[in-house]
Design a protein around this motif. Structure first.
Motif, PDB file in Angstrom:
ATOM      1  N   SER A  36      19.249 -39.482   8.713  1.00  0.00           N
ATOM      2  CA  SER A  36      20.282 -38.442   8.620  1.00  0.00           C
ATOM      3  C   SER A  36      21.456 -38.821   9.504  1.00  0.00           C
ATOM      4  CB  SER A  36      19.716 -37.089   9.053  1.00  0.00           C
ATOM      5  OG  SER A  36      19.226 -37.147  10.376  1.00  0.00           O
ATOM      6  N   ILE A  37      22.652 -38.404   9.083  1.00  0.00           N
ATOM      7  CA  ILE A  37      23.869 -38.740   9.809  1.00  0.00           C
ATOM      8  C   ILE A  37      24.808 -37.547   9.783  1.00  0.00           C
ATOM      9  CG2 ILE A  37      24.965 -39.756   7.761  1.00  0.00           C
ATOM     10  CD1 ILE A  37      26.272 -41.807   9.646  1.00  0.00           C
ATOM     11  N   VAL A  38      25.562 -37.368  10.873  1.00  0.00           N
ATOM     12  CA  VAL A  38      26.525 -36.278  10.958  1.00  0.00           C
ATOM     13  C   VAL A  38      27.923 -36.880  11.034  1.00  0.00           C
ATOM     14  CG1 VAL A  38      26.326 -36.161  13.485  1.00  0.00           C
ATOM     15  CG2 VAL A  38      27.226 -34.208  12.225  1.00  0.00           C
ATOM     16  N   TRP A  68      21.486 -42.821   3.516  1.00  0.00           N
ATOM     17  CA  TRP A  68      21.701 -41.862   4.587  1.00  0.00           C
ATOM     18  C   TRP A  68      21.904 -40.472   4.015  1.00  0.00           C
ATOM     19  CZ3 TRP A  68      25.977 -45.047   7.542  1.00  0.00           C
ATOM     20  CH2 TRP A  68      25.383 -46.202   8.073  1.00  0.00           C
ATOM     21  N   VAL A  71      24.257 -34.483   7.183  1.00  0.00           N
ATOM     22  CA  VAL A  71      23.967 -33.137   7.680  1.00  0.00           C
ATOM     23  C   VAL A  71      25.262 -32.510   8.172  1.00  0.00           C
ATOM     24  CG1 VAL A  71      21.620 -33.763   8.327  1.00  0.00           C
ATOM     25  CG2 VAL A  71      23.444 -33.972  10.011  1.00  0.00           C
ATOM     26  N   ALA A 100      20.343 -35.046  13.938  1.00  0.00           N
ATOM     27  CA  ALA A 100      20.694 -36.231  13.157  1.00  0.00           C
ATOM     28  C   ALA A 100      20.290 -37.487  13.916  1.00  0.00           C
ATOM     29  CB  ALA A 100      22.194 -36.246  12.866  1.00  0.00           C
ATOM     30  N   ASP A 101      20.083 -38.557  13.151  1.00  0.00           N
ATOM     31  CA  ASP A 101      19.741 -39.847  13.754  1.00  0.00           C
ATOM     32  C   ASP A 101      20.983 -40.623  14.162  1.00  0.00           C
ATOM     33  OD1 ASP A 101      16.948 -39.474  13.220  1.00  0.00           O
ATOM     34  OD2 ASP A 101      17.355 -40.005  11.127  1.00  0.00           O
TER      35      ASP A 101
END
Length: 522
Positions: A36-38, A68, A71, A100-101
């Protein structure tokens, strides 16, 4: 029976323990896993003109990304996004709040030399940047163009990741990975499965410089979809060491040609000793080097013909109009331009023409008059480049001085007089290439003269007011990087109105000239 069950249980336990040991994943490898990425809101220094469209562009690319999951950015989170690369604690706070990662930031700055765009990817528990892509002093200002540049930077960010995909599932020898034909994979392709054991960072910027990897095995693909691939494990370092989450790298090795060897097995590295040297290199081979691009200026030599007409209205001793013309008046033009830098330039030109016209004044002799036209000019100007390429489309604005002298034989009584025109001029020109595949450039120029003057010999008496009109069109056909064939069509009109006391009221010189020649750039 109980003994057999006990032995089976012991063997299973030992196998499980071995599998657990073999399936060990380094903390560095785990830290680089991104599911996950923001997206951090984009910032700029021009009131959000570019920030909103660029952020939307990156958001669309993240939504379309199959590796990916995007979020939402946490509401009411108070951090300074433009200084995240200097504050790891803020990055950690962001990742924890957003769950998030990874996080990606984008920053746009418009300066006096152009636009700079920076994209940064943050990954890991330490809150440090992993990769960063920057475009500096970009000359384009169109919003669509800026969005395209941001898209290129995003793709570069993904391509600089230390791995390309991960294993999604494993059943026996069969595995699934989240990379497919869109990356260039195809059935029978082979990919390496690796484990990242160390990340080497820049001592100041902290971004990724290189990684140290351990190869766990290799997978051969038998089915490839756009975003998924299926294969079976060909090689594995230890049983079960390849598992869900293992990193994948397509085989990207340096390929060499088959070496030429001697009967003893020695590799011939000197090309001059190869058996095929005569075929490959010919007689007296020389190292090839690219021809340097022109960078100092250009010289043009053009020749052609003019259609010339001179009209005079005589008032004394009797009112009458006379004219003389030459249909094919030969012309020679030499023109040079020196580039001080990509924007500023100075130029000079010299032009000559000789011809003869009929003496149409009744009773005047000789009946045929020889005439010459000589012209010179000096200018300085500025190039407005419409692209990053100096040889691309441009607009030129220049100023200078031009002198044009029409000198004619004496006649008795006087029919035509020699006229010399001069004055300051402002020029507006431009040129554009037709495209990279068509080596043709088209352009034009318009000259505006400021208060031109005319002197006369012999003097007709009285003063005069003069006008000069001049414009041209040209085309260049590029033969080589430094040579071109040039054609030019030039329209000129010189006219004067005499004031009281003169023996004539008006005089005009009209020239339409077609020239062709060669252009040399140096």
């Amino acid at each position: 029976m109980k003994i057999k069950m006990l032995i089976s249980t012991v063997v299973f336990a030992l196998s499980f323990k071995t599998f657990a040991q073999n399936a060990y994943v380094s903390t560095v490898d785990q830290d680089l896993a991104i599911k996950s990425i923001v997206l951090v809101p984009t910032t700029d220094n021009i009131g959000g003109i570019y920030a909103k469209p660029v952020e939307e562009q990156i958001r669309n690319q993240l939504n379309e990304d199959k590796q990916w999951s995007l979020v939402n950015y946490p509401k009411n989170l108070e951090i300074k996004s433009e200084t995240l690369d200097e504050n790891p604690a803020e990055v950690q706070k962001l990742l924890q709040t957003a769950k998030a990662d990874a996080a990606i930031t984008s920053k746009i700055i418009r300066g006096p030399r152009g636009i700079s765009i920076t994209l940064t990817l943050f990954v890991g528990r330490e809150g440090l940047p992993l990769t960063q892509e920057t475009l500096t002093d970009y000359k384009g200002f169109d919003t669509a163009d800026i969005k395209m540049q941001a898209s290129i930077l995003f793709n570069n960010i993904k391509n600089r990741m230390p791995f390309r995909a991960v294993i999604l599932s494993r059943r026996g020898q069969q595995v699934t990975l989240n990379l497919g034909s869109n990356y260039g994979l195809k059935p029978d392709s082979r990919v390496s499965v690796v484990q990242i054991i160390k990340v080497n960072r820049h001592p100041k910027l902290k971004i990724l410089v290189s990684t140290e990897k351990e190869v766990l095995g290799r997978v051969k693909l038998f089915k490839v979809e756009p975003y998924l691939s299926f294969g079976y494990i060909e090689l594995e370092k230890e049983p079960g060491v390849i598992g869900v989450g293992s990193k994948v790298m397509p085989d990207e090795f340096v390929k060499y040609a088959t070496p030429i060897t001697t009967p003893s097995g020695k590799i011939l590295t000197d090309v001059t000793t190869r058996p095929d040297k005569d075929v490959a290199f010919g007689d007296d081979p020389k190292e090839w080097t690219p021809e340097p691009a022109p960078q100092y200026g250009k010289v043009e030599v053009l020749a052609g013909f003019s259609s010339y007409t001179q009209n005079v209205k005589i008032t004394s001793p009797s009112a009458q109009s006379i004219s003389g013309n030459a249909s094919l008046a030969p012309n020679l033009l030499i023109r040079g331009e020196l580039w001080l830098n990509p924007e500023w330039f100075v130029g000079a030109s010299l032009r000559q023409s000789v011809f003869s016209i009929d003496n149409s004044l009744a009773g005047s002799s000789p009946s045929s008059l020889n005439e010459s036209m000589s012209q010179y000019s000096v200018t300085g100007g500025y190039n407005f480049l419409l692209s990053n390429d100096f040889f691309g489309p441009k607009i030129q604005v220049s100023a200078g001085y031009q002198d044009t002298n029409f000198k004619i034989d004496d006649s008795t009584p006087v029919a035509f007089t020699s006229n010399k025109y001069g004055g300051l001029l402002m020029s507006l020109g431009g040129s554009f290439p037709l495209g990279p595949e068509i080596p043709v450039e088209l352009g034009g120029r318009f000259d505006l003269f400021l208060n031109p003057t005319m002197s006369e010999s012999p003097n007709s008496g009285g003063g005069n007011s003069s006008k000069i009109n001049s414009f041209s069109f040209f085309g260049n056909y590029r033969l080589k990087q430094k040579f071109a064939i040039k054609g030019e069509l030039l329209f000129e009109n010189f006219s004067s109105d005499y004031k009281g006391g003169a023996d004539r009221s008006t005089v005009s010189h009209k020239m339409t000239t077609l020239m062709g020649g060669i252009q040399y750039l140096f």
